[in-house]
Enzyme design. Structure first.
Site, PDB file in Angstrom:
ATOM      1  N   LYS A  80       0.865  -1.182   0.000  1.00 32.98           N
ATOM      2  CA  LYS A  80       0.000   0.000   0.000  1.00 32.98           C
ATOM      3  C   LYS A  80       0.896   1.224   0.000  1.00 32.98           C
ATOM      4  CE  LYS A  80      -4.524   0.849   0.564  1.00 32.98           C
ATOM      5  NZ  LYS A  80      -5.699   0.102   0.111  1.00 32.98           N
ATOM      6  N   GLY A 182     -26.112   1.107   3.643  1.00 33.49           N
ATOM      7  CA  GLY A 182     -25.245   1.848   2.721  1.00 33.49           C
ATOM      8  C   GLY A 182     -25.520   1.465   1.281  1.00 33.49           C
ATOM      9  N   GLY A 184     -24.203   2.911  -1.522  1.00 34.13           N
ATOM     10  CA  GLY A 184     -23.233   3.621  -2.346  1.00 34.13           C
ATOM     11  C   GLY A 184     -22.826   2.776  -3.539  1.00 34.13           C
ATOM     12  N   ASN A 185     -21.588   2.931  -3.953  1.00 35.52           N
ATOM     13  CA  ASN A 185     -21.125   2.233  -5.154  1.00 35.52           C
ATOM     14  C   ASN A 185     -21.324   0.727  -5.062  1.00 35.52           C
ATOM     15  OD1 ASN A 185     -20.211   4.517  -6.580  1.00 35.52           O
ATOM     16  ND2 ASN A 185     -18.426   4.614  -5.250  1.00 35.52           N
ATOM     17  N   VAL A 186     -20.951   0.144  -3.938  1.00 32.12           N
ATOM     18  CA  VAL A 186     -21.060  -1.317  -3.816  1.00 32.12           C
ATOM     19  C   VAL A 186     -22.473  -1.722  -3.408  1.00 32.12           C
ATOM     20  CG1 VAL A 186     -20.164  -3.384  -2.699  1.00 32.12           C
ATOM     21  CG2 VAL A 186     -18.619  -1.477  -3.182  1.00 32.12           C
ATOM     22  N   TYR A 188     -25.398  -0.447  -3.709  1.00 30.50           N
ATOM     23  CA  TYR A 188     -26.479  -0.354  -4.694  1.00 30.50           C
ATOM     24  C   TYR A 188     -26.399  -1.492  -5.720  1.00 30.50           C
ATOM     25  CZ  TYR A 188     -30.390   1.955  -6.894  1.00 30.50           C
ATOM     26  OH  TYR A 188     -31.649   2.227  -7.358  1.00 30.50           O
TER      27      TYR A 188
HETATM   28  P1  NAD Z   1     -19.563   4.658  -0.955  1.00 28.31           P
HETATM   29  O1  NAD Z   1     -18.942   5.820  -0.250  1.00 28.31           O
HETATM   30  O2  NAD Z   1     -19.853   4.748  -2.420  1.00 28.31           O
HETATM   31  O3  NAD Z   1     -20.918   4.219  -0.228  1.00 28.31           O
HETATM   32  C1  NAD Z   1     -21.100   4.212   1.146  1.00 28.31           C
HETATM   33  C2  NAD Z   1     -22.564   4.579   1.385  1.00 28.31           C
HETATM   34  O4  NAD Z   1     -22.844   4.390   2.770  1.00 28.31           O
HETATM   35  C3  NAD Z   1     -22.879   6.050   1.068  1.00 28.31           C
HETATM   36  O5  NAD Z   1     -24.001   6.101   0.200  1.00 28.31           O
HETATM   37  C4  NAD Z   1     -23.168   6.664   2.437  1.00 28.31           C
HETATM   38  O6  NAD Z   1     -24.152   7.683   2.367  1.00 28.31           O
HETATM   39  C5  NAD Z   1     -23.670   5.464   3.197  1.00 28.31           C
HETATM   40  N1  NAD Z   1     -23.534   5.575   4.644  1.00 28.31           N
HETATM   41  C6  NAD Z   1     -22.528   6.124   5.373  1.00 28.31           C
HETATM   42  N2  NAD Z   1     -22.797   6.029   6.676  1.00 28.31           N
HETATM   43  C7  NAD Z   1     -23.972   5.395   6.788  1.00 28.31           C
HETATM   44  C8  NAD Z   1     -24.770   4.987   7.886  1.00 28.31           C
HETATM   45  N3  NAD Z   1     -24.406   5.232   9.150  1.00 28.31           N
HETATM   46  N4  NAD Z   1     -25.925   4.349   7.646  1.00 28.31           N
HETATM   47  C9  NAD Z   1     -26.331   4.106   6.370  1.00 28.31           C
HETATM   48  N5  NAD Z   1     -25.618   4.473   5.285  1.00 28.31           N
HETATM   49  C10 NAD Z   1     -24.454   5.112   5.502  1.00 28.31           C
HETATM   50  O7  NAD Z   1     -18.562   3.436  -0.660  1.00 28.31           O
HETATM   51  P2  NAD Z   1     -18.465   2.061  -1.455  1.00 28.31           P
HETATM   52  O8  NAD Z   1     -17.389   2.176  -2.486  1.00 28.31           O
HETATM   53  O9  NAD Z   1     -19.797   1.583  -1.817  1.00 28.31           O
HETATM   54  O10 NAD Z   1     -17.870   1.126  -0.310  1.00 28.31           O
HETATM   55  C11 NAD Z   1     -18.692   0.670   0.755  1.00 28.31           C
HETATM   56  C12 NAD Z   1     -17.833  -0.097   1.767  1.00 28.31           C
HETATM   57  O11 NAD Z   1     -17.214  -1.203   1.109  1.00 28.31           O
HETATM   58  C13 NAD Z   1     -16.683   0.719   2.373  1.00 28.31           C
HETATM   59  O12 NAD Z   1     -16.501   0.294   3.698  1.00 28.31           O
HETATM   60  C14 NAD Z   1     -15.497   0.339   1.525  1.00 28.31           C
HETATM   61  O13 NAD Z   1     -14.281   0.466   2.247  1.00 28.31           O
HETATM   62  C15 NAD Z   1     -15.798  -1.132   1.255  1.00 28.31           C
HETATM   63  N6  NAD Z   1     -15.166  -1.647   0.022  1.00 28.31           N
HETATM   64  C16 NAD Z   1     -15.417  -1.059  -1.175  1.00 28.31           C
HETATM   65  C17 NAD Z   1     -14.829  -1.563  -2.326  1.00 28.31           C
HETATM   66  C18 NAD Z   1     -15.119  -0.966  -3.689  1.00 28.31           C
HETATM   67  O14 NAD Z   1     -14.820  -1.602  -4.702  1.00 28.31           O
HETATM   68  N7  NAD Z   1     -15.710   0.201  -3.761  1.00 28.31           N
HETATM   69  C19 NAD Z   1     -13.954  -2.665  -2.240  1.00 28.31           C
HETATM   70  C20 NAD Z   1     -13.722  -3.256  -0.985  1.00 28.31           C
HETATM   71  C21 NAD Z   1     -14.333  -2.724   0.139  1.00 28.31           C
END
Ligand code: NAD
Length: 353
Positions: A80, A182, A184-186, A188
């Site tokens: 990292k 949540g 978000g990206n994942v 949804y």
């Molecule tokens: P993101 O920021 O796109 O989505 C997170 C969502 O959670 C947001 O819509 C936010 O409004 C919501 N949120 C925050 N606090 C909240 C709460 N208390 N209650 C309800 N909703 C809440 O992030 P992401 O990329 O979707 O990642 C989500 C998780 O998965 C993170 O912990 C990230 O570290 C992990 N992750 C993501 C990936 C990836 O490919 N994006 C890979 C491995 C791990």
């Protein structure tokens, strides 16, 4: 300033401090273990309050990548990097080119990718100075958008189905209730897959638009954000924050399975034991959220998305092995996952000569 005595040092093979006064670059590249292959991990840009905080973060994240890649069956080690600085105000193309030169000097033992605070455009600047960059989309495969989130969601979906199979004897999600924290990206993308498989969704997000979209598109039921962990459901999928499984929440969780994307869902290892005692099956987060890193690897190798997806489907077999061992040995799934990873990468790091 501690490096060797930092609690996350854990036999790191190499830690490089790189600076460039002309561009203001202050960075740390950490290579935890390369027994299985070159280390791969994101470059995080963050306004760390202290240098010790940056050191601790890079060591912790780098070590985590060794475990994640080993359990994802990738020929990669863990590494990292961090850039100390505010991504909103301190980014310049020159800074990332300087970072590229620093990565080049590590000689291919570290491959960089995007992370919190860095973007595909930043990776392009880095790539002008070094070939050791992962996840740059060459645009040849239309199924590849450069966003790893759908692949992460697919891995979580595979892991979640395997947990259902282990608990229920089959992996039919029809009619099962799944709470997704949540959207978000994942989260949804995960909802889309769960809905297609017939699951009933209960959702929460701090962003009302995301919630409204899930209601319209998937017929989801909503609950307030501070109640989602305790919803009356079969499965809980934390896809927002870390640390949600803790002393405060654990006794109120009604789901019998926890399988989600969020990193570091357990506040501490003992919460894994508490879940086991409560007969809640926990799919370790770093095992089932590895789809994104699998895609970064396949993208770098120039292999099509179909191969990424095939590889991600293997997450099911790994998580099943973890569930089986945990049951036989009466141990938490998180503990078993860590030991399985160490078996695969050989817990002893190589020394750099
Ligand atoms: P993101 O920021 O796109 O989505 C997170 C969502 O959670 C947001 O819509 C936010 O409004 C919501 N949120 C925050 N606090 C909240 C709460 N208390 N209650 C309800 N909703 C809440 O992030 P992401 O990329 O979707 O990642 C989500 C998780 O998965 C993170 O912990 C990230 O570290 C992990 N992750 C993501 C990936 C990836 O490919 N994006 C890979 C491995 C791990």
């Amino acid at each position: 300033m501690n490096v060797f005595s930092d609690t996350a040092f854990d036999g790191h093979e190499q830690v490089v401090f790189a600076s460039d006064p002309d561009t203001g670059l202050k960075s740390i590249i950490a290579v935890h273990n390369t027994n299985l292959g070159p280390s791969l991990g994101g470059c995080r840009m963050w306004p760390y309050a202290t240098e010790q905080e940056a050191i601790h973060d890079v060591l912790r994240l780098s070590r985590g990548m060794t475990y994640k890649s080993a359990l994802a069956n990738l020929p990669l080690g863990g590494g990292k990097s961090v850039i100390i600085g505010d991504p909103r105000s301190q980014k310049t193309p020159q800074l990332f080119r300087a970072m590229g030169r620093a990565i080049e000097q590590v000689g291919g033992r570290y491959i960089v990718a995007e992370d919190v605070g860095t973007t595909p455009a930043d990776m392009v600047q880095i790539a002008s100075q070094t070939k050791h960059v992962g996840g740059i989309n060459d645009g040849k495969d239309p199924a590849r958008t450069g966003d790893p989130s759908p692949f992460t969601a697919y891995g979580v979906f595979m892991g979640l189905k395997e947990a259902v199979r282990f608990k229920n004897g089959h992996d039919d999600l029809g009619g099962l209730r799944v709470a997704v924290q949540g959207l978000g990206n994942v989260g949804y993308h995960l909802c889309r897959m769960l809905h297609k498989a017939g699951a009933q969704l209960v959702v929460a997000d701090l962003n009302a638009n995301n919630v409204n979209n899930a209601v319209t598109e998937f017929g989801a039921t909503t609950v307030p954000a501070d109640e989602i962990l305790y919803a009356d459901v079969d499965i809980l999928a934390p896809c927002a924050l870390g640390g949600v499984i803790n002393d405060h929440s654990i006794n109120k969780i009604r789901a019998r399975i926890i399988a989600g994307a969020a990193n570091n869902q357990l506040e501490s290892d003992r919460h894994g034991d508490m879940l086991r005692e409560a007969d809640i099956l926990y799919a370790p987060d770093y095992v089932i959220n590895a789809g994104g890193v699998v895609e970064v690897y396949y993208c770098r190798e120039g292999k099509p998305v179909t191969e990424t997806n095939k590889h991600i489907e293997g997450i099911g077999a790994t998580v099943r092995e973890i569930f089986e061992r945990a049951k036989q040995q009466n141990l938490s799934t998180g503990f078993v996952a860590d030991r399985l990873a160490e078996e695969r990468f050989g817990s002893k790091a190589k020394t750099v000569t």
